[in-house]
Enzyme design. Structure first.
Site: not given
Ligand code: NAD
Length: 489
Positions: A176, A226, A281, A382
């Site tokens: 979002e 995350s 990441c 992190e």
């Molecule tokens: P996030 O977990 O906040 O959000 C990711 C997705 O989950 C979004 O689409 C969001 O709408 C949804 N979401 C968030 N909270 C939720 C909940 N409580 N219930 C259900 N859905 C929910 O992550 P972010 O801040 O967008 O991205 C950063 C994170 O992603 C970092 O921790 C990073 O390390 C990780 N990441 C990992 C990789 C990998 O390949 N391992 C790659 C890119 C990013």
């Protein structure tokens, strides 16, 4: 201000919602769009459209399905600069970083165009006299991807082209925080002319995610984000009987041996730690010097960190852009403070960064936490910002033990000129992506995007053959054709 819509069954639709999230250009602070937070009923509509489109799409021969991807690949290439500008304007990274992100997205489309070869099955004749055994791959059904903010263009392409080429229909829910990039890409997807319902996009946050996790028609889900949300998504989707893979967070170590090419090590480690403002990441988050390596490394890394040009990613000469938003600035600054309270010094301190002309931007300059303590909270947490912790040990064994004692396992890197040390590191370190004299060990599209421990929940990963495995289900057929029946032909 751009209006963000959903794309369902080949139509652009505005969901009837009262909840929105502001999309903010991280460099200017300007609100550039508002993401509608779609309710479960919108996921219902998307899942229905995808389910209705499935029978005809899976019956289309695979070599016809990939023709759509060839067209998409050409459109992505032709519109690369516009997509990259959009990424910079909603995500904060530099224009060059945004263009590099799309290179990997396009590579994934190209690899998925090999689906006719990659998805063919196996046959063994006469496993007993007159009995043959076949393994065929069929699509899983309706699949969905839930994406994070930090690579709005690339990450969906670890999955989307493979899912479609393999005969599945598909729903994407972008983050979002950054809906504009996918909206632009979906305008290209519309030009490609996929049959209605084959590929759909729904904007939203938790309610939309939960509806995806619970919807009975959606059979396979990929998630990137995350670790706490990854774990939640994995558990809930798996409990609902779905195939699921969930990539999580990271805290990537880099080990520097005294025999490393120090200039190369320092520059590459700085690029890894501060590129994309540390919001990768695969960013290295802590460096461990071994023995005499610290004599040169510590001062040199501080010099490079202090000299990075920080600013708006579309301005020329800018080496590092903004972090995603003000909440992220506050979190990163608090974590720098935590590191200091736990005994690290802060010789290069990015807190309180203000960029002239962009006073409302979300900036944190590169930061060094020198002598971060093993076992401390800052060592475990992190940060997801441009902060590099530096530590020191006496041997490579201690460095590997330290790396392996962390909860995450996304990436580990080593800088050395010793093949034996490199081999030992590769063999012993517990992480899914390993860099030897490499700072960001990002796998090419034809390798899996691996991740271990708390960085990954599931089995098969994104990209390449793992994605083919994930988006197909195997069917094994045993056939008896007695000799007397076939004799007459
Ligand atoms: P996030 O977990 O906040 O959000 C990711 C997705 O989950 C979004 O689409 C969001 O709408 C949804 N979401 C968030 N909270 C939720 C909940 N409580 N219930 C259900 N859905 C929910 O992550 P972010 O801040 O967008 O991205 C950063 C994170 O992603 C970092 O921790 C990073 O390390 C990780 N990441 C990992 C990789 C990998 O390949 N391992 C790659 C890119 C990013």
């Amino acid at each position: 201000m751009e209006k963000i819509l959903n794309y369902i069954n080949g139509e652009w639709l505005a969901p009837a919602v009262s909840d929105y999230v502001d999309v903010i250009n991280p460099a200017t602070g300007e609100v550039v769009a508002r993401t509608p937070l779609s309710p479960a009923s919108v996921i219902e509509a998307a899942a229905q459209a995808a389910a209705d489109a499935l029978p005809a799409w899976r019956r289309k021969p695979v070599n016809e399905r990939v023709q759509y991807l060839f067209k998409l690949r050409d459109l992505l290439k032709a519109n690369n600069d516009e997509i990259a500008r959009t990424i910079t304007n909603e995500c904060g990274k530099t224009f060059e970083e945004a263009k590099a992100e799309m290179v990997r997205a396009i590579e994934n489309v190209e690899v998925a165009c090999g689906m006719p070869m990659m998805s063919k099955g196996d046959i063994a004749e006469d496993i007993a006299t007159g009995i043959d055994e076949l393994m065929i791959r069929q699509p899983v059904g309706v699949c969905a991807t839930i994406a994070p903010f930090n690579f709005p263009g690339m990450i969906p392409f670890w999955y989307l082209p493979y899912a479609l080429a393999a005969g599945n229909t598909y729903i994407i829910k972008p983050s979002e925080k950054v809906p504009m990039t996918m909206q632009l890409i979906f305008k290209l997807i519309e030009q490609v002319g996929f049959p209605k319902g084959v590929v759909n996009m729904v904007n939203g946050s938790k309610e939309a995610v939960d509806a995806i996790l619970d919807h009975p028609v959606i059979r396979a889900i990929t998630f990137v984000g995350s670790s706490n949300v990854a774990k939640y998504v994995y558990s809930r989707a798996a409990a609902n009987g779905k195939r699921v893979q969930a990539q999580g967070g990271a805290k990537n170590p880099v080990v520097v041996l005294p025999d490393a090419d120090m200039d190369m090590a320092v520059n590459i480690i700085a690029d890894s730690a501060f590129g994309c403002a540390g919001q990768r990441c695969l960013a290295v988050s802590w460096a461990v010097t071994v023995g005499e390596a610290r004599n040169y490394f510590n001062e040199a890394i501080c010099d490079v960190a202090a000299s990075r040009k920080v600013g708006y990613g579309l301005d020329s000469g800018v080496q590092m852009g903004a972090v995603i938003n003000q909440a992220s600035v506050q979190r990163i600054e608090q974590l720098i403070g935590l590191g200091a309270s736990e005994g690290a010094s802060v010789p290069v301190d990015g807190r309180g960064t203000v960029i002239p002309g962009y006073e409302k931007g979300s900036f944190v300059r590169p930061t060094i936490l020198m002598d971060m303590q093993p076992g401390s909270e800052i060592w475990k947490t992190e940060i997801f910002g441009p902060v590099l912790g530096v530590m020191h040990v006496d041997s490579i064994d201690e460095a590997i033990a330290l790396a392996n004692s962390q909860a995450y396992g996304n990436q580990a890197s080593l800088f050395t000129s010793s093949g034996a040390a490199a081999r030992k590191f590769r063999y012993e370190v517990e992480a899914g992506n390993i860099g030897i004299n490499i700072g960001v060990a990002a796998p090419m599209a034809f390798f899996p995007f691996s991740g271990w421990k708390e960085s990954f929940y599931g089995d098969m990963h994104g990209q390449g053959m793992d994605a083919v495995e994930f988006f197909t289900q195997k069917k094994v057929v045993v056939e008896r054709w007695p000799k007397e029946w076939t004799r007459k032909f």
